[in-house]
Enzyme design. Structure first.
Site, PDB file in Angstrom:
ATOM      1  CE1 TYR A 111      -2.907  -5.232  10.877  1.00 35.33           C
ATOM      2  CE2 TYR A 111      -5.074  -5.364  10.910  1.00 35.33           C
ATOM      3  CZ  TYR A 111      -3.878  -4.956  10.243  1.00 35.33           C
ATOM      4  OH  TYR A 111      -4.023  -4.125   9.121  1.00 35.33           O
ATOM      5  CB  SER A 160      -7.047  -2.055   9.635  1.00 35.44           C
ATOM      6  OG  SER A 160      -7.626  -3.269   9.093  1.00 35.44           O
ATOM      7  CG  ASP A 183      12.642  -0.312  13.819  1.00 36.06           C
ATOM      8  OD1 ASP A 183      11.262  -0.347  13.944  1.00 36.06           O
ATOM      9  OD2 ASP A 183      13.178  -1.217  14.574  1.00 36.06           O
ATOM     10  CG  ASN A 228       1.233   2.409   4.812  1.00 35.32           C
ATOM     11  OD1 ASN A 228       0.279   1.877   4.575  1.00 35.32           O
ATOM     12  ND2 ASN A 228       2.198   1.473   4.176  1.00 35.32           N
ATOM     13  CB  ILE A 273      -1.044  -0.188   1.249  1.00 33.44           C
ATOM     14  CG1 ILE A 273      -1.968  -1.043   0.944  1.00 33.44           C
ATOM     15  CG2 ILE A 273      -1.685   1.603   1.546  1.00 33.44           C
ATOM     16  CD1 ILE A 273      -2.839  -1.351   2.471  1.00 33.44           C
ATOM     17  CE  LYS A 310      -3.122  -1.719  11.082  1.00 31.08           C
ATOM     18  NZ  LYS A 310      -2.164  -0.782  10.461  1.00 31.08           N
TER      19      LYS A 310
END
Ligand code: NAD
Length: 258
Positions: A163, A148, A69, A96, A23, A167
């Site tokens: 995750y 997301s 990083d 991102n 992306i 998000k």
């Protein structure tokens, strides 16, 4: 000038994290196509260099690769300083970089949990703050974060609690910074993509059997393409979105509508 000309990013400078591929590579390409000079920021410097050369060749813009990083505060601050020095300023960024680890919650190790939260949420905090500090002191700017659809729904059948939580945090961080900086010229928005066909989804053998299941659940019956996130990011980066801040734009082919 008309609306399309006003959406262009001519003269603007920006960076995209996690831009070596996927992306981020796509939005970085779109920013350069819209006239901006762009830094490809990634852990993977070899791929980032190839991506930067490819985009420069395709668009004729100045495109540099910077290794960073995003979980390391010192490296993030240094990266922003390098971008400002090499490109001559910073008007927008797309934060991102992210990862996903699938594991049942009761089997997930604390180290796995921390790794996901560290890259997906703490990394966004560090890059937002480093870019925001520069923008606050230098005439403003636009920050785009990648959240997301997993911030809105719990994906099934794969278990991915870290995750999803990371998000959801990105959206509230985005809104919090948007409020704090609203009167000081720095806008902060995020995008919430649905399932997108990138290396994150397509190159992991364990996910391949899942894709058919996701497509069966998807109103459009397919994954999104990374290119389908480009126009919203160009809009958010540029001046025609001047009253848009604190917004999360869901781009998921209606996956989260039911
Ligand atoms: P990808 O794995 O194809 O690319 C991610 C890039 O981030 C890689 O180049 C990797 O080297 C880089 N990266 C990882 N950790 C880093 C770190 N600590 N510092 C700097 N760079 C780092 O992933 P993608 O599919 O392009 O996803 C990009 C973002 O979009 C992620 O935040 C992801 O969670 C989010 N997203 C993806 C999907 C999807 O279906 N692909 C859906 C919704 C949201």
């Amino acid at each position: 000038m008309g609306i399309i000309e006003n959406m262009r990013l001519d003269g603007k400078k920006g960076f995209v994290t996690g831009a070596a591929r996927g992306i981020g590579k796509c939005t970085a390409t779109a920013f350069a196509e819209a006239g901006a000079d762009v830094a490809i920021v990634d852990l993977d410097i070899e791929t980032a260099k190839k991506t930067a050369a490819e985009i420069a060749e395709k668009t004729g813009r100045k495109v540099i690769a910077v290794q960073c990083d995003c979980t390391n505060e010192e490296q993030v601050n240094q990266m922003v300083a390098t971008v400002v020095k090499e490109l001559g300023g910073l008007n927008f960024c797309h934060n991102n970089a992210g990862i996903c680890i699938n594991a049942p919650a009761e089997e997930m190790t604390y180290a796995q949990w921390l790794k996901v939260i560290n890259i997906n949420l703490n990394g966004i905090f560090l890059t937002d703050i480093a870019a925001g500090k520069y923008m606050l002191a230098n005439g403003g700017g636009s920050i785009i974060n990648t959240a997301s659809m997993s911030a809105h729904i719990v994906n099934v059948p794969q278990p991915q609690c870290a995750y999803n939580a990371s998000k959801a945090g990105v959206i509230q961080l985005t809104k919090s910074l948007a409020i704090e900086w609203a009167k000081r010229g720095v806008r902060v928005n995020c995008i919430s993509p649905g399932y997108i066909g990138t290396d994150l989804t397509l190159s992991s053998p364990s996910l391949i059997p899942l894709i058919e299941k996701w497509n069966a659940m998807a109103p459009m019956g397919r994954l999104g393409k990374p290119e389908e996130l480009e126009s919203i990011c160009v809009y958010l980066a540029g001046d025609t979105s001047s009253f848009t801040t604190g917004t999360d734009v869901v781009v998921d082919g209606a996956f989260t509508c039911f």
